[in-house]
Design an enzyme around this catalytic site. Structure first.
Site, mmCIF file in Angstrom:
data_model
loop_
_atom_site.group_PDB
_atom_site.id
_atom_site.type_symbol
_atom_site.label_atom_id
_atom_site.label_comp_id
_atom_site.label_asym_id
_atom_site.label_seq_id
_atom_site.Cartn_x
_atom_site.Cartn_y
_atom_site.Cartn_z
ATOM 1 N N LEU A 45 38.169 116.422 32.452
ATOM 2 C CA LEU A 45 37.168 115.927 31.522
ATOM 3 C C LEU A 45 36.913 114.485 31.938
ATOM 4 O O LEU A 45 37.854 113.700 32.063
ATOM 5 C CB LEU A 45 37.708 116.026 30.090
ATOM 6 C CG LEU A 45 36.744 115.934 28.932
ATOM 7 C CD1 LEU A 45 35.604 116.933 29.039
ATOM 8 C CD2 LEU A 45 37.472 116.132 27.616
ATOM 9 N N ASP A 46 35.670 114.137 32.187
ATOM 10 C CA ASP A 46 35.335 112.811 32.700
ATOM 11 C C ASP A 46 35.863 111.691 31.810
ATOM 12 O O ASP A 46 36.049 111.876 30.607
ATOM 13 C CB ASP A 46 33.819 112.661 32.823
ATOM 14 C CG ASP A 46 33.218 113.582 33.860
ATOM 15 O OD1 ASP A 46 33.907 113.896 34.847
ATOM 16 O OD2 ASP A 46 32.061 113.990 33.675
ATOM 17 N N LEU A 47 36.016 110.537 32.411
ATOM 18 C CA LEU A 47 36.477 109.333 31.726
ATOM 19 C C LEU A 47 35.637 109.045 30.483
ATOM 20 O O LEU A 47 36.168 108.703 29.430
ATOM 21 C CB LEU A 47 36.400 108.145 32.708
ATOM 22 C CG LEU A 47 36.949 106.814 32.260
ATOM 23 C CD1 LEU A 47 38.471 106.864 32.175
ATOM 24 C CD2 LEU A 47 36.534 105.713 33.228
ATOM 25 N N SER A 49 33.884 111.157 28.702
ATOM 26 C CA SER A 49 33.749 112.316 27.823
ATOM 27 C C SER A 49 34.993 112.426 26.952
ATOM 28 O O SER A 49 36.052 111.927 27.309
ATOM 29 C CB SER A 49 33.576 113.597 28.646
ATOM 30 O OG SER A 49 32.397 113.531 29.412
ATOM 31 N N ARG A 144 30.146 116.598 36.267
ATOM 32 C CA ARG A 144 29.229 116.005 35.290
ATOM 33 C C ARG A 144 28.043 116.931 34.958
ATOM 34 O O ARG A 144 26.926 116.493 34.709
ATOM 35 C CB ARG A 144 28.763 114.633 35.767
ATOM 36 C CG ARG A 144 29.942 113.677 35.940
ATOM 37 C CD ARG A 144 29.558 112.296 36.363
ATOM 38 N NE ARG A 144 28.869 111.529 35.332
ATOM 39 C CZ ARG A 144 29.437 110.901 34.316
ATOM 40 N NH1 ARG A 144 30.739 110.947 34.143
ATOM 41 N NH2 ARG A 144 28.716 110.211 33.461
#
Length: 185
Positions: A45-47, A49, A144
């Site tokens: 999970l992106d930074l 998000s 993403r």
């Protein structure tokens, strides 16, 4: 049977236990929240998000969760800039052309503002630009992807919260908290 951890990852936390970024980096990692040896994230999970991140010590389960070939549905609550039109929703449902190819069709609907925790830092507020929320479910996991999909139909993502992966959900898990879940077969 291995362990399965459901973690509500806050905004700004890396989805790994160490920061392999630039020297002297002080970004928060999972090690600041989960002290359980032997568990690793199943996916990422992106930074920037938030939301559900699954961790396990079971390699087979980790592969089943993370590998796109299993098409495990992932549902996101997405705050976007602007009020999403029916035409944009229809495009997301058909699939969106991105630089790395066409996405699979998504399940998507407009939703009322969800009762979520406040984000730190807060999402920027602009009096002249309205925002809206959608629930978006995808069955793939490109880099993403959700942000690129909403941007491709003209609605940049302001806040992204993963709410569900397959049968597992964030229900009842506060930000920065985790709980162990039973595994199903």
């Amino acid at each position: 049977m291995g362990r399965l951890i459901l973690f509500n990852k806050p905004y700004g936390v890396l989805s790994q236990f160490t920061d392999k970024g630039t020297a002297g980096s002080q970004r928060p990692t999972l090690s600041g929240f989960i002290d359980m040896p032997g568990v690793y994230p199943a996916g990422r999970l992106d930074l920037d998000s938030e939301g559900l991140l699954l961790l396990t010590d079971d390699g087979r389960l980790q592969a089943r969760i993370a590998d796109p070939k299993f098409k495990l549905p992932k549902t996101y609550l997405v705050q976007v800039e602007g009020e999403v039109t029916d035409a944009a929703l229809a495009t997301l449902r058909r699939g969106v052309e991105l630089k790395d190819g066409m996405t699979r069709p998504a399940e998507v609907e407009r939703i009322d503002d969800p009762a979520l925790w406040p984000r730190d830092p807060p999402v920027r507020f602009r009096k002249t630009v309205r925002d809206g929320w959608i629930s978006l479910t995808i069955r793939e996991g490109r880099n993403r992807q959700v942000r690129r999909m909403t941007a491709a139909v003209g609605y940049p993502t302001l806040r992204l919260v993963r709410w569900r992966i397959g049968e597992w959900t964030l229900d009842g898990i506060a930000p920065s908290a985790w709980r162990e879940a039973p595994q199903s077969s």
